[in-house]
Design an enzyme around this catalytic site. Structure first.
Site, PDB file in Angstrom:
ATOM      1  N   GLY A   6       0.792  -1.223   0.000  1.00 33.06           N
ATOM      2  CA  GLY A   6       0.000   0.000   0.000  1.00 33.06           C
ATOM      3  C   GLY A   6       0.824   1.272   0.000  1.00 33.06           C
ATOM      4  O   GLY A   6       0.386   2.297   0.534  1.00 33.06           O
ATOM      5  N   ASN A   8       1.602   3.180  -2.625  1.00 37.55           N
ATOM      6  CA  ASN A   8       0.911   4.183  -3.434  1.00 37.55           C
ATOM      7  C   ASN A   8      -0.268   4.767  -2.662  1.00 37.55           C
ATOM      8  O   ASN A   8      -0.517   5.974  -2.710  1.00 37.55           O
ATOM      9  CB  ASN A   8       0.431   3.570  -4.755  1.00 37.55           C
ATOM     10  CG  ASN A   8       1.471   3.661  -5.854  1.00 37.55           C
ATOM     11  OD1 ASN A   8       1.860   4.745  -6.257  1.00 37.55           O
ATOM     12  ND2 ASN A   8       1.923   2.514  -6.332  1.00 37.55           N
ATOM     13  N   LYS A  85      -6.300  -8.324  -8.011  1.00 33.23           N
ATOM     14  CA  LYS A  85      -7.435  -9.096  -8.502  1.00 33.23           C
ATOM     15  C   LYS A  85      -8.135  -8.350  -9.634  1.00 33.23           C
ATOM     16  O   LYS A  85      -8.160  -7.123  -9.656  1.00 33.23           O
ATOM     17  CB  LYS A  85      -8.438  -9.350  -7.367  1.00 33.23           C
ATOM     18  CG  LYS A  85      -7.908 -10.263  -6.277  1.00 33.23           C
ATOM     19  CD  LYS A  85      -7.666 -11.671  -6.797  1.00 33.23           C
ATOM     20  CE  LYS A  85      -7.223 -12.615  -5.701  1.00 33.23           C
ATOM     21  NZ  LYS A  85      -6.999 -13.990  -6.202  1.00 33.23           N
ATOM     22  N   ILE A  87     -11.061  -6.730 -11.627  1.00 37.64           N
ATOM     23  CA  ILE A  87     -12.258  -6.016 -11.189  1.00 37.64           C
ATOM     24  C   ILE A  87     -13.488  -6.645 -11.833  1.00 37.64           C
ATOM     25  O   ILE A  87     -13.515  -6.919 -13.035  1.00 37.64           O
ATOM     26  CB  ILE A  87     -12.158  -4.524 -11.560  1.00 37.64           C
ATOM     27  CG1 ILE A  87     -10.947  -3.893 -10.871  1.00 37.64           C
ATOM     28  CG2 ILE A  87     -13.432  -3.789 -11.177  1.00 37.64           C
ATOM     29  CD1 ILE A  87     -10.948  -3.995  -9.372  1.00 37.64           C
ATOM     30  N   ASN A 101      -5.890   2.872 -12.206  1.00 36.44           N
ATOM     31  CA  ASN A 101      -4.851   1.910 -11.832  1.00 36.44           C
ATOM     32  C   ASN A 101      -3.489   2.470 -12.212  1.00 36.44           C
ATOM     33  O   ASN A 101      -3.362   3.258 -13.150  1.00 36.44           O
ATOM     34  CB  ASN A 101      -5.072   0.577 -12.550  1.00 36.44           C
ATOM     35  CG  ASN A 101      -4.083  -0.484 -12.099  1.00 36.44           C
ATOM     36  OD1 ASN A 101      -3.891  -0.698 -10.907  1.00 36.44           O
ATOM     37  ND2 ASN A 101      -3.443  -1.153 -13.045  1.00 36.44           N
ATOM     38  N   HIS A 103       0.444   1.273 -13.288  1.00 38.01           N
ATOM     39  CA  HIS A 103       1.195   0.126 -13.813  1.00 38.01           C
ATOM     40  C   HIS A 103       2.658   0.531 -13.960  1.00 38.01           C
ATOM     41  O   HIS A 103       2.952   1.629 -14.447  1.00 38.01           O
ATOM     42  CB  HIS A 103       0.629  -0.306 -15.167  1.00 38.01           C
ATOM     43  CG  HIS A 103       1.247  -1.561 -15.692  1.00 38.01           C
ATOM     44  ND1 HIS A 103       0.876  -2.816 -15.246  1.00 38.01           N
ATOM     45  CD2 HIS A 103       2.225  -1.759 -16.605  1.00 38.01           C
ATOM     46  CE1 HIS A 103       1.602  -3.727 -15.873  1.00 38.01           C
ATOM     47  NE2 HIS A 103       2.425  -3.116 -16.703  1.00 38.01           N
ATOM     48  N   ASP A 144      -4.954  -3.855 -18.030  1.00 39.60           N
ATOM     49  CA  ASP A 144      -4.022  -2.842 -18.550  1.00 39.60           C
ATOM     50  C   ASP A 144      -4.355  -2.340 -19.948  1.00 39.60           C
ATOM     51  O   ASP A 144      -3.467  -1.908 -20.686  1.00 39.60           O
ATOM     52  CB  ASP A 144      -2.578  -3.388 -18.539  1.00 39.60           C
ATOM     53  CG  ASP A 144      -2.137  -3.842 -17.162  1.00 39.60           C
ATOM     54  OD1 ASP A 144      -2.560  -3.223 -16.170  1.00 39.60           O
ATOM     55  OD2 ASP A 144      -1.371  -4.821 -17.077  1.00 39.60           O
ATOM     56  N   GLU A 173       5.822   6.305  -9.585  1.00 39.31           N
ATOM     57  CA  GLU A 173       4.407   5.933  -9.459  1.00 39.31           C
ATOM     58  C   GLU A 173       3.701   6.836  -8.460  1.00 39.31           C
ATOM     59  O   GLU A 173       2.607   7.352  -8.727  1.00 39.31           O
ATOM     60  CB  GLU A 173       4.278   4.480  -8.994  1.00 39.31           C
ATOM     61  CG  GLU A 173       4.749   3.431  -9.968  1.00 39.31           C
ATOM     62  CD  GLU A 173       4.559   2.033  -9.404  1.00 39.31           C
ATOM     63  OE1 GLU A 173       3.617   1.827  -8.614  1.00 39.31           O
ATOM     64  OE2 GLU A 173       5.361   1.145  -9.735  1.00 39.31           O
TER      65      GLU A 173
END
Length: 201
Positions: A6, A8, A85, A87, A101, A103, A144, A173
């Site tokens: 966690g 980010n 996971k 969505i 999201n 990446h 993605d 990020e």
């Protein structure tokens, strides 16, 4: 939503606390009961929930429970911060165009199923890439492939190992996620200008 450390998520929470984001984190959801992200949420006074397939093996029930938890806490944006996971369709429909999201590569390169964490950085180095970086994108049904909102590049060094590259990309990020959310809140980045339907095709 986060599955592991966690970091980010913490960067976003810290930006909110510092006044750099005019936002209020309202809930943290993890599929992993041992996730550091849930500990971080507790420390910050943010409601945290472990909602995973072990307790809820029916995918539809799990999908609706996650979605309803977000709705109950009046979440306006869904931020995936290392959530491992896929969505579900109910969440995708309910929050269409409002799920983000991050990446750890320059999508569309080195994305898709199985491309996460160390696997991404190994692939980047094996391919002899000169640049890598981070991407923020909207989430759709396939991994993605949603519309790209922002990217930031860095140079891949000759001596980089996957671990070294990951360590250098992680703060990128953090900065990019905070900046992208800030632009959404300010109206500089309008999510409704991105075609979700087009990205599915």
């Amino acid at each position: 939503m986060a599955s592991f450390r966690g970091t980010n998520m913490q960067a976003i929470v810290d930006a909110c606390k510092a006044g750099r984001l005019a936002a209020n984190p309202v809930v943290v959801i993890s599929n992993n009961g041992e996730a550091k992200a849930l500990e971080r949420a507790m420390a910050e006074g943010i409601p945290g929930y472990h909602i995973g397939s072990a307790a809820f093996p029916d995918p539809d029930e799990l999908d609706r429970l996650i979605t309803n938890t977000l709705l109950e806490h009046e979440a306006e944006l869904v931020i995936l911060a290392g959530y491992m996971k896929k969505i579900g369709p109910y969440l995708l429909e309910t929050y269409q165009g409002r799920i983000l999201n991050v990446h750890p590569s320059l999508l569309p390169r080195f994305g898709g199923r199985g491309m996460y964490g160390r696997h991404v950085h190994e692939a980047v180095i094996a391919a002899g890439e000169k640049e890598s970086g981070a991407t923020i994108h909207l989430v759709v049904g396939e991994y993605d492939t949603g519309p790209i909102l922002a990217q930031r590049k860095l140079t891949v060094q000759e001596q980089d190992t996957p671990e070294m590259l990951a360590e250098r990309i992680l703060p990128v990020e953090h900065e990019l996620y905070v900046d992208t959310i800030r632009r959404i809140i300010s109206g500089d980045l309008k999510l409704d200008s991105y075609s979700i339907e087009q990205s599915r095709g």
